[in-house]
Write a protein that holds these residues in place. Structure first.
Motif, mmCIF file in Angstrom:
data_model
loop_
_atom_site.group_PDB
_atom_site.id
_atom_site.type_symbol
_atom_site.label_atom_id
_atom_site.label_comp_id
_atom_site.label_asym_id
_atom_site.label_seq_id
_atom_site.Cartn_x
_atom_site.Cartn_y
_atom_site.Cartn_z
ATOM 1 N N ILE A 281 22.489 -6.187 -7.747
ATOM 2 C CA ILE A 281 21.373 -5.251 -7.605
ATOM 3 C C ILE A 281 21.949 -3.888 -7.228
ATOM 4 N N ALA A 282 21.745 -2.903 -8.103
ATOM 5 C CA ALA A 282 22.263 -1.559 -7.870
ATOM 6 C C ALA A 282 21.371 -0.802 -6.892
ATOM 7 N N ALA A 283 21.987 -0.003 -6.028
ATOM 8 C CA ALA A 283 21.234 0.780 -5.045
ATOM 9 C C ALA A 283 20.250 1.718 -5.736
ATOM 10 N N ALA A 284 20.631 2.262 -6.887
ATOM 11 C CA ALA A 284 19.757 3.192 -7.603
ATOM 12 C C ALA A 284 18.522 2.508 -8.164
ATOM 13 N N ASN A 285 18.532 1.172 -8.237
ATOM 14 C CA ASN A 285 17.395 0.423 -8.777
ATOM 15 C C ASN A 285 16.493 -0.140 -7.695
ATOM 16 N N VAL A 286 16.683 0.276 -6.463
ATOM 17 C CA VAL A 286 15.861 -0.211 -5.348
ATOM 18 C C VAL A 286 15.120 0.970 -4.741
ATOM 19 N N SER A 287 13.792 0.964 -4.860
ATOM 20 C CA SER A 287 12.966 1.975 -4.194
ATOM 21 C C SER A 287 12.295 1.342 -2.984
ATOM 22 N N LEU A 288 11.834 2.172 -2.054
ATOM 23 C CA LEU A 288 11.276 1.681 -0.787
ATOM 24 C C LEU A 288 9.841 2.153 -0.612
ATOM 25 N N ALA A 289 9.034 1.295 0.004
ATOM 26 C CA ALA A 289 7.661 1.643 0.366
ATOM 27 C C ALA A 289 7.416 1.166 1.795
ATOM 28 N N ARG A 290 6.534 1.869 2.512
ATOM 29 C CA ARG A 290 6.197 1.476 3.885
ATOM 30 C C ARG A 290 5.037 0.486 3.943
ATOM 31 N N VAL A 291 4.220 0.427 2.864
ATOM 32 C CA VAL A 291 3.136 -0.544 2.781
ATOM 33 C C VAL A 291 3.343 -1.385 1.533
ATOM 34 N N GLU A 292 2.801 -2.568 1.513
ATOM 35 C CA GLU A 292 3.009 -3.459 0.382
ATOM 36 C C GLU A 292 2.454 -2.834 -0.890
ATOM 37 N N PRO A 293 3.266 -2.701 -1.928
ATOM 38 C CA PRO A 293 2.816 -2.028 -3.150
ATOM 39 C C PRO A 293 1.782 -2.859 -3.904
ATOM 40 N N ALA A 294 0.935 -2.160 -4.660
ATOM 41 C CA ALA A 294 0.000 -2.830 -5.551
ATOM 42 C C ALA A 294 0.770 -3.455 -6.716
ATOM 43 N N PRO A 295 0.168 -4.446 -7.380
ATOM 44 C CA PRO A 295 0.849 -5.046 -8.534
ATOM 45 C C PRO A 295 1.209 -3.990 -9.576
ATOM 46 N N SER A 296 2.411 -4.142 -10.155
ATOM 47 C CA SER A 296 2.882 -3.185 -11.151
ATOM 48 C C SER A 296 3.828 -3.899 -12.105
ATOM 49 N N THR A 297 4.467 -3.145 -12.971
ATOM 50 C CA THR A 297 5.416 -3.748 -13.904
ATOM 51 C C THR A 297 6.710 -4.169 -13.219
ATOM 52 N N ILE A 298 6.916 -3.740 -11.985
ATOM 53 C CA ILE A 298 8.099 -4.169 -11.231
ATOM 54 C C ILE A 298 7.843 -5.578 -10.698
ATOM 55 N N LEU A 299 8.652 -6.536 -11.158
ATOM 56 C CA LEU A 299 8.431 -7.940 -10.806
ATOM 57 C C LEU A 299 8.869 -8.276 -9.385
ATOM 58 N N ASN A 300 9.882 -7.585 -8.902
ATOM 59 C CA ASN A 300 10.517 -8.004 -7.662
ATOM 60 C C ASN A 300 10.226 -7.036 -6.527
ATOM 61 N N VAL A 301 9.466 -7.527 -5.555
ATOM 62 C CA VAL A 301 9.157 -6.775 -4.344
ATOM 63 C C VAL A 301 9.458 -7.684 -3.161
ATOM 64 N N ALA A 302 10.302 -7.228 -2.251
ATOM 65 C CA ALA A 302 10.716 -8.054 -1.115
ATOM 66 C C ALA A 302 10.560 -7.275 0.180
ATOM 67 N N SER A 303 10.068 -7.943 1.199
ATOM 68 C CA SER A 303 9.953 -7.293 2.498
ATOM 69 C C SER A 303 11.296 -7.304 3.208
ATOM 70 N N GLY A 304 11.508 -6.330 4.085
ATOM 71 C CA GLY A 304 12.761 -6.261 4.824
ATOM 72 C C GLY A 304 12.710 -5.175 5.876
ATOM 73 N N ARG A 305 13.849 -4.939 6.489
ATOM 74 C CA ARG A 305 13.971 -3.886 7.495
ATOM 75 C C ARG A 305 15.205 -3.050 7.216
ATOM 76 N N ILE A 306 15.131 -1.774 7.558
ATOM 77 C CA ILE A 306 16.285 -0.891 7.440
ATOM 78 C C ILE A 306 17.229 -1.190 8.600
ATOM 79 N N LEU A 307 18.434 -1.611 8.266
ATOM 80 C CA LEU A 307 19.426 -1.948 9.287
ATOM 81 C C LEU A 307 20.326 -0.772 9.629
ATOM 82 N N ALA A 308 20.569 0.099 8.645
ATOM 83 C CA ALA A 308 21.449 1.250 8.850
ATOM 84 C C ALA A 308 21.238 2.196 7.687
#
Length: 366
Positions: A281-308
């Motif tokens: 998974i390339a860093a350039a292919n990962v965008s971030l949201a603060r709230v759970e996104p609505a359904p879209s053409t992006i299949l993969n959405v995962a919750s997590g936390r910023i560690l650094a």
């Protein structure tokens, strides 16, 4: 790592204007990638391990077997290594079979030595055995060179940019064979390359070199996702995760794969549940949201936390994301603009949703 299960090296010398001062420890199992730009000292380190170059100061031990220290230096012909060079360097007067058998069966070789038939099967050489080297493609010649190195019964396989002299088509031909070797052999290997894509597909452990020194070392994904590592802020930064196939949807050609803290869907030919794949998974292919996104053409959405997080130039940030609600799962990288970082009030510890635009897979058999 215990001394009995590790590769330990430390080499120091002045080579004209170039100073080599490199030391690292790596597991004596799996593939260790030695990565860095051309001229950083990778080949000098590999030649020193093989005994082809004796640095002014040096230490080299494979498990409990010491090959070089202040008390002595074991010459190259007494070191149980298999060495694969950039050029295959096959003997032109011997057939493929003759090249493979040259030097085979070293009496002091590794107990886990590979047999002739297994090497032929792993490297797909059965149809080539009676051919002359001159009638082989570049990829075929390099597969024969790898087979010859394996059949010498080495305790350590050294591979110095084995794909550098090949074109893209030949590289794509040979990489699956290298993945099969990695998956099925217990023989430790050190794989030198300046191509991070090769390293990501093959390595378990990674040593990053720059100007004769080791800049970073550790398990592959840890080095990739360490904000202090030069890899994390590179334009092509990515993480490589070992994933397990949970299911396969033949109607859509999608596999569902699990890693610690998340599941991902990726297009792939049919694959059986329980199989293992290496997921990039390339860093350039990962965008971030603060709230759970609505359904879209992006299949993969995962919750997590910023560690650094760390700056990447003047106007971008690279964030390390720990997957799962508590951030304790696998790690991703996300490269975002500073404007987005500030607008979303992103910071260490913030809960986020990582939207993964694309995932690439390669072979990985457990």
């Amino acid at each position: 790592m215990s001394e009995t299960s590790s590769i330990r090296v430390a080499f120091s010398d002045q080579l004209g204007a170039f100073a080599l001062d490199a030391a690292f420890e790596a597991p004596a199992v799996g593939v260790t990638g030695l990565f860095g730009p051309s001229g950083c000292g990778k080949t000098s380190v590999l030649r020193a391990i093989a005994g082809l170059f004796r640095p002014r100061e040096g230490y080299c031990a494979i498990g409990a077997d010491i090959w070089q220290d202040v008390g002595g230096f074991r010459p190259a012909h007494r070191r149980p290594v298999g060495y694969v060079f950039q050029e295959a360097s096959l003997f032109p007067h011997l057939s493929v079979r003759g090249n493979l058998l040259f030097g085979a069966g070293r009496p002091d070789g590794a107990a886990t030595a590979i047999g002739f038939d297994e090497a032929i099967d792993l490297l797909g050489l059965a149809a080539l055995l009676d051919r002359a080297p001159q009638k082989l493609s570049g990829g075929e010649r390099q597969r024969v060179a790898i087979g010859r190195a394996l059949l010498s019964r080495p305790s350590l396989l050294l591979m110095d940019e084995p794909l550098a002299a090949l074109d893209r088509a030949a590289k794509d031909e040979i990489l699956p064979f290298l993945e099969r070797l990695h998956a099925r052999l217990s023989l430790p290997a050190i794989y030198v390359s300046h191509d991070i894509g090769e390293i990501e597909r093959l390595a378990d452990h990674l040593i990053v070199m720059e100007a004769g020194r080791v800049r970073a070392a550790g398990p592959l994904v840890e080095v990739q996702s360490d904000p202090a590592s030069p890899l994390a802020v590179a334009r092509d930064a990515a993480v490589t995760l070992d994933a397990r196939v949970e299911s396969y949807d033949a109607a859509y050609g999608l596999a569902t794969l699990s890693v610690a803290g998340a599941r991902f869907q990726a297009p792939t030919p049919p694959v059986a549940p329980g199989a293992h794949r290496r997921l990039r998974i390339a860093a350039a292919n990962v965008s971030l949201a603060r709230v759970e996104p609505a359904p879209s053409t992006i299949l993969n959405v995962a919750s997590g936390r910023i560690l650094a997080a760390t700056p990447a130039g003047a106007h971008e940030m690279v964030a390390v994301i720990g997957l799962g609600p508590d951030g304790a799962g696998a790690r991703l990288l996300s490269r975002v603009t500073r404007r987005s970082w500030d607008r979303l009030d992103l910071r260490d510890g913030a809960q986020v949703y990582a939207q993964v635009k694309s995932v690439s897979l390669s072979e990985r058999v457990a």
